[in-house]
Design a protein around this motif. Structure first.
Motif, mmCIF file in Angstrom:
data_model
loop_
_atom_site.group_PDB
_atom_site.id
_atom_site.type_symbol
_atom_site.label_atom_id
_atom_site.label_comp_id
_atom_site.label_asym_id
_atom_site.label_seq_id
_atom_site.Cartn_x
_atom_site.Cartn_y
_atom_site.Cartn_z
ATOM 1 N N UNK A 212 0.840 -1.197 0.000
ATOM 2 C CA UNK A 212 0.000 0.000 0.000
ATOM 3 C C UNK A 212 0.876 1.249 0.000
ATOM 4 N N UNK A 213 0.461 2.232 -0.771
ATOM 5 C CA UNK A 213 1.159 3.515 -0.738
ATOM 6 C C UNK A 213 0.601 4.322 0.434
ATOM 7 N N UNK A 258 7.109 6.865 -11.918
ATOM 8 C CA UNK A 258 6.925 5.678 -11.110
ATOM 9 C C UNK A 258 7.918 4.599 -11.498
ATOM 10 N N UNK A 259 8.084 4.423 -12.793
ATOM 11 C CA UNK A 259 8.987 3.363 -13.237
ATOM 12 C C UNK A 259 10.433 3.663 -12.859
ATOM 13 N N UNK A 309 6.956 9.357 -7.282
ATOM 14 C CA UNK A 309 8.222 8.621 -7.224
ATOM 15 C C UNK A 309 8.641 8.393 -5.776
ATOM 16 N N UNK A 310 8.483 9.432 -4.948
ATOM 17 C CA UNK A 310 8.841 9.301 -3.535
ATOM 18 C C UNK A 310 7.999 8.236 -2.856
ATOM 19 N N UNK A 311 6.702 8.269 -3.117
ATOM 20 C CA UNK A 311 5.809 7.322 -2.465
ATOM 21 C C UNK A 311 6.161 5.894 -2.852
ATOM 22 N N UNK A 313 9.071 4.794 -3.918
ATOM 23 C CA UNK A 313 10.340 4.400 -3.304
ATOM 24 C C UNK A 313 10.157 4.058 -1.834
ATOM 25 N N UNK A 314 9.362 4.881 -1.175
ATOM 26 C CA UNK A 314 9.124 4.644 0.244
ATOM 27 C C UNK A 314 8.429 3.301 0.456
ATOM 28 N N UNK A 315 7.447 3.026 -0.403
ATOM 29 C CA UNK A 315 6.712 1.763 -0.261
ATOM 30 C C UNK A 315 7.624 0.575 -0.513
ATOM 31 N N UNK A 316 8.462 0.692 -1.535
ATOM 32 C CA UNK A 316 9.388 -0.404 -1.835
ATOM 33 C C UNK A 316 10.356 -0.606 -0.674
ATOM 34 N N UNK A 317 10.811 0.515 -0.099
ATOM 35 C CA UNK A 317 11.756 0.418 1.013
ATOM 36 C C UNK A 317 11.088 -0.256 2.205
#
Ligand code: ADP
Ligand code: MG
Length: 556
Positions: A212-213, A258-259, A309-311, A313-317
């Protein structure tokens, strides 16, 4: 619902389905059933349980508000290509036989109208439950050229499936079904849960990896949704659903942003799954775009792209299994990536019915890290490739990219801080006036990476020392590209710099390698988070399967 496009355009069956589904959603339907035949050209039916239309309005809603008569095919082309605001049904009447049955009460009283050749043929009461059913037959029957063009492409059912799927993902609380030629292609339960809808539309593997974002807001745009993890990828961008105010749109810049956040963990040519909703003041959406293309422009799109993009990256992290990892979203987590396989046939022919997306790829790559150390190391060939054997399969590993991946992750992990090597003669670095403040602020961070840089005067800096990357094959050559990454605006510079440093210090292709080095490299690669792809996103392993060999050699 806020209107984004300038008008409806029924340029193909899929756009008609889109309009009809939007009408059903506008009417508050909780169940929407779509049936098509012949790619929608022969038959389409959209049935809903929404508010319905009053009997007295049933004819009215199908009528063109403008007085212009439809004279010839050129007029039709105009409607088809540009549409008219609030006249999707009227446009449909102009290009198809249309039956609309509707009821807005709970007593079973309804009304039905039938149009043929643009004329009202029938208008009478009908018994039905609350809701509306629209049936269109023989789309573009009077426009032979367009019909022929559309019928020639077999993809219309797939387009329709994609549209219904997008709505199902965006409206998880609505129960959707889609059948083509009476075969069920898609069904969502209307559970209201986005992850459940993801599973129903894209399969269990995507659902399992859904992250989830964190809902956020910037410049009047609110963002929410979910993204797929790094294990679920596909070969097209059809897994990326972006919606502005509930309406699916294409927005190339947002998609790119996003990509970019997924790189460098995705192989080139693979794309993520995501459902992202943006809510904003409709006035901030530029409607001056072709409606059928669904392309939109948002005011302040750059800011929205950055937020997205930030969201991501944050979600992936947050999804990596290393709590101490904070900002390093791209570090080794439980990554796994598809290995391109010769002869497996799994990455081709992705089915449009919502099953099998990338599942085999994912499983194959998950198995890779575990398999690799057990494989027999055959050796190096062509001073370029490492050859491994595993049961029936032969794996070819690009030595440069493999080493790049290993060094890159070592830099990311930061557990071996690179030693600084003093340069005999400092290198001069000139930055641009607008970069100077930001660059100056970065010097401490650069020092932690092994770069010792001092400000000489004004825009001039002196590089006094460069990092020695542990395990690297050659010392770092600081060139224009490395300098460019150092001064890159935004927060991408560190990853980009790591990638550039890894690239320049990794063993090159064309070099003979000692066997112990190769063995260590294979072990190190297996331990990385993304053993199948280099930090630039290019594939680094090719698997030649037993089946492929069998087929090629015609072994019985
Ligand atoms: P628009 O949606 O832009 O108003 P349409 O031609 O798509 O134009 O629809 C015309 C009108 O018909 C709608 O405004 C709505 O009042 C009514 N309508 C169309 N489809 C439905 C439906 N499925 N349920 C209830 N009302 C509908
Ligand atoms: Mg409409």
């Amino acid at each position: 619902m806020a209107r984004i496009a300038a008008g409806e355009a029924i340029e193909r069956p899929a756009s008609a389905v889109k309009e009809l589904v939007e009408n059903a959603l506008d009417a508050g339907a909780t169940e929407i059933a779509v049936d098509v035949a012949g790619g929608g050209l022969d038959f389409m039916r959209v049935a809903d349980n929404g508010a319905g239309i009053a009997a007295s309005d049933a004819e009215l809603v199908c009528r063109r508000h403008a007085t212009s008569k439809i004279g010839d095919e050129a007029d039709l082309e105009r409607i088809v290509s540009f549409g008219f605001r609030g006249e999707a049904l009227a446009s449909l009447v102009a290009i198809a036989s249309l039956t609309l049955a509707t009821s807005d009460d709970d007593q079973g009283h309804g009304w039905q109208v039938v149009y043929q050749d643009g004329e009202l043929r029938h208008s009478a009461p009908v018994a039905r439950q609350r809701g509306t059913t629209v049936v269109a037959r023989g789309l573009f029957a009077t426009m032979p050229a367009r019909r022929k063009f559309l019928a020639a492409g077999a993809g219309e059912t797939a387009r329709i499936a994609q549209i219904v799927r997008r709505f199902a993902l965006l409206h998880a609380g609505v129960q959707f079904s889609l059948a083509a030629e009476s075969r069920l292609l898609l069904r969502s339960s209307g559970s209201g849960r986005p992850d459940v809808a993801a599973g129903e539309c894209w399969g269990a593997a995507v659902r399992a990896g859904a992250i989830e974002l964190r809902p956020s807001e910037r410049g009047g745009v609110a963002l929410s949704g979910w993204i797929g993890d790094r294990a679920a990828t596909r070969a097209t961008r059809a897994g990326i659903v972006l919606a502005v105010n509930g309406r699916p749109v294409r927005a190339a810049r947002l998609q790119e942003a996003m990509e970019r956040a997924y790189r460098p963990l995705f192989p080139r040519g693979r794309h993520p799954f995501a459902v992202v909703r943006l809510e904003c003041d409709p006035a901030d959406v530029d409607p001056n775009v072709h409606p059928a293309k669904e392309e939109v422009l948002l005011r302040g799109e750059d800011a929205v792209a950055a937020l997205l993009a930030e969201s991501v990256r944050e979600a992936l992290a947050s999804a990596t299994k290393r709590p101490d990892d904070d900002a390093r979203s791209l570090s080794a987590g439980q990554l796994s990536l598809p290995i391109p396989r010769l002869g497996s046939g799994t990455s081709k022919g992705v089915r449009e019915d919502g099953t099998g997306y990338g599942a085999t790829d994912t499983q194959a790559s998950r198995a890779l890290s575990a398999r690799m150390p057990r494989m027999r190391l055959v050796g190096q060939v062509q001073r370029t490739l490492i050859v491994l054997e595993d049961g029936e399969s032969v794996l070819l590993v690009d030595q440069h990219r493999a080493h790049e991946r290993v060094l890159y992750e070592r830099l990311l992990a930061g557990d071996h801080a690179p030693a600084a090597q003093a340069l005999l003669e400092p290198m001069v670095l000139e930055v641009k006036p607008h970069e100077v403040e930001q660059f100056h602020a970065r010097l401490t961070q650069l020092e932690a990476l092994g770069f010792r840089i001092e400000r000489a005067a004004g825009l001039t800096f002196l590089i006094q020392a460069i990092p020695v990357v542990p395990g690297s094959a050659s010392s770092l050559r600081v060139d224009g590209e490395v300098l460019q990454e150092m001064t890159l605006p935004g927060d991408r510079w560190r990853d980009r710099l790591y990638t550039a440093v890894a690239c320049r210090t990794a063993v090159r292709r064309g070099r003979d390698l000692e066997l112990p080095f190769v063995r260590q490299l294979v072990y190190d690669l297996a331990a990385t988070g993304a053993p199948a792809v280099c930090p630039h996103g290019s594939p680094l392993i090719l698997e030649v399967t037993g089946r492929f060999l069998q087929r090629q050699f015609d072994w019985a």
